[in-house]
Design an enzyme around this catalytic site. Structure first.
Site, PDB file in Angstrom:
ATOM      1  N   ARG A 134      -0.580  -7.129  -6.981  1.00 12.34           N
ATOM      2  CA  ARG A 134      -1.341  -6.166  -7.791  1.00 12.34           C
ATOM      3  C   ARG A 134      -0.381  -5.359  -8.668  1.00 12.34           C
ATOM      4  NH1 ARG A 134      -6.135  -3.025  -7.976  1.00 12.34           N
ATOM      5  NH2 ARG A 134      -5.877  -0.772  -7.862  1.00 12.34           N
ATOM      6  N   LYS A 152     -13.351   0.777  -4.414  1.00 12.37           N
ATOM      7  CA  LYS A 152     -13.331   1.978  -3.576  1.00 12.37           C
ATOM      8  C   LYS A 152     -14.444   2.935  -3.991  1.00 12.37           C
ATOM      9  CE  LYS A 152      -8.450   2.239  -2.185  1.00 12.37           C
ATOM     10  NZ  LYS A 152      -7.230   3.065  -2.239  1.00 12.37           N
ATOM     11  N   HIS A 205      -8.760   2.170 -11.092  1.00 12.67           N
ATOM     12  CA  HIS A 205      -8.233   3.505 -10.801  1.00 12.67           C
ATOM     13  C   HIS A 205      -9.185   4.570 -11.327  1.00 12.67           C
ATOM     14  CE1 HIS A 205      -3.775   2.048 -10.516  1.00 12.67           C
ATOM     15  NE2 HIS A 205      -4.430   1.900  -9.380  1.00 12.67           N
ATOM     16  N   HIS A 234       0.230  -5.688  -1.718  1.00 15.57           N
ATOM     17  CA  HIS A 234      -0.072  -5.111  -3.025  1.00 15.57           C
ATOM     18  C   HIS A 234       0.973  -5.442  -4.090  1.00 15.57           C
ATOM     19  CE1 HIS A 234      -3.805  -3.392  -2.300  1.00 15.57           C
ATOM     20  NE2 HIS A 234      -3.514  -2.117  -2.154  1.00 15.57           N
ATOM     21  N   TYR A 276       2.935   2.886 -13.441  1.00 12.83           N
ATOM     22  CA  TYR A 276       3.439   1.577 -13.859  1.00 12.83           C
ATOM     23  C   TYR A 276       4.221   1.654 -15.164  1.00 12.83           C
ATOM     24  CZ  TYR A 276       0.508  -0.236 -10.164  1.00 12.83           C
ATOM     25  OH  TYR A 276      -0.053  -0.486  -8.936  1.00 12.83           O
ATOM     26  N   ARG A 330      -7.463  -5.526  -5.425  1.00 10.69           N
ATOM     27  CA  ARG A 330      -6.851  -5.168  -4.150  1.00 10.69           C
ATOM     28  C   ARG A 330      -7.028  -6.305  -3.139  1.00 10.69           C
ATOM     29  NH1 ARG A 330      -9.750  -0.716  -6.052  1.00 10.69           N
ATOM     30  NH2 ARG A 330      -8.460   1.137  -6.490  1.00 10.69           N
TER      31      ARG A 330
END
Length: 298
Positions: free
Chosen positions: A246, A170, A269, A243, A278, A146
């Protein structure tokens, strides 16, 4: 301690959220508080009831905000009240059962591989900023991390011996992400030359990898600005957001046969369903190519 201040401490200390995330939470709480004050008065968060919540939701919808923005505000308030119930300030969470209509998911935008090549041609120079920008692009596109993770990257998180980056993701979750030879070469050159020149302009010493023209740590917004400036040097016309590199990393990995769970781990994730979007991107790409080149459609 007042509820918002206590919640802020909880987010910073216990959850160890980033300053940007904490600021977003607090902004949503303060906005809700301001709304209540302007519509009948605000006395205490303990006195908020279902009618207050519904009135606020109605007002948000009237503002023609994006559904994602409304969802984020509600999520912030739900988390806040969960915390208040946990510390026995309130007995129930008035936002617990609030639901929004299901969102139509837009497929992530990404660069085609030819567009990536064009973008990289803009950083072929040898100035300190060119070296930084080259390393920045190589890391973002070559690892899929990120923008916020890239901005916070420090020297001790880069291991050239193992070719791995230690990423603090995160929710205080760490992961290791490999970086290939192009990123290694670009980083070595930048750290040896360009960064040294830029750091000489700053009196403050720090260990952040990416710095601005004054030698200070670069911000996520600073990276966004750099990408905007680089795009202007190309023929690309897409509405660029940080992003996209990414998204391009994930899409191209899957296009070239990478396993979905591997991509999930690399992206950090928590849920495989987040990564699965994706696969829809790659299928849409395949269909577009089919319609474009299949003889009966030419």
């Amino acid at each position: 301690m007042k509820p918002i201040a206590a919640f802020q401490e909880y987010l910073e200390v216990e959850r160890q959220y980033s300053p940007e995330t904490v600021t977003a939470y607090l902004s949503d709480l303060q906005e809700f508080q301001a709304f209540l004050k302007a519509n009948g008065g605000f006395t205490d968060f303990r006195h908020v009831d279902d009618l207050d919540v519904q009135t606020y939701l109605t007002d948000l919808n009237k503002q023609d905000l994006a559904r994602t923005s409304i969802a984020r505000k509600i999520s912030s308030l739900r988390s806040f009240y969960r915390y208040l119930t946990r510390i026995d300030v309130v007995k129930r969470n008035p936002f617990e059962l609030v639901e929004l209509k299901k969102q139509h998911h837009h497929l992530p935008q990404f660069f085609y591989e030819a567009e990536i090549q064009e973008l990289f041609k803009t950083v072929a120079g040898k100035t300190p900023l060119d070296q930084r920008n080259r390393a920045l692009l190589e890391v973002l596109y070559g690892t899929g991390i990120r923008v916020s993770e890239c901005a916070k990257l420090t020297l001790n998180q880069v291991d050239f011996n193992t070719a791995l980056l230690l990423i603090h993701g995160k929710g205080n979750k760490d992961r290791y992400v490999p970086f290939g030879q192009y990123a290694q070469q670009a980083l070595r050159t930048y750290l040896k030359d360009g960064r040294q020149v830029l750091m000489a302009k700053s009196q403050a010493q720090h260990r952040y990898v990416f710095v601005n023209q004054y030698g200070r740590p670069i911000t996520s917004r600073g990276i966004e600005y750099i990408l905007d400036q680089l795009i202007k040097q190309t023929t690309l016309t897409a509405n660029i957001h940080p992003h996209m590199l990414r998204h391009s990393f994930a899409t191209h990995m899957l296009d070239h046969g990478a396993d979905l769970r591997t991509v999930q781990e690399l992206l950090g994730h928590a849920s495989l369903s987040t990564t699965q979007i994706y696969t829809h991107v790659t299928m849409a790409h395949l269909k577009n190519e089919y319609m474009k080149y299949y003889p009966k459609h030419n």
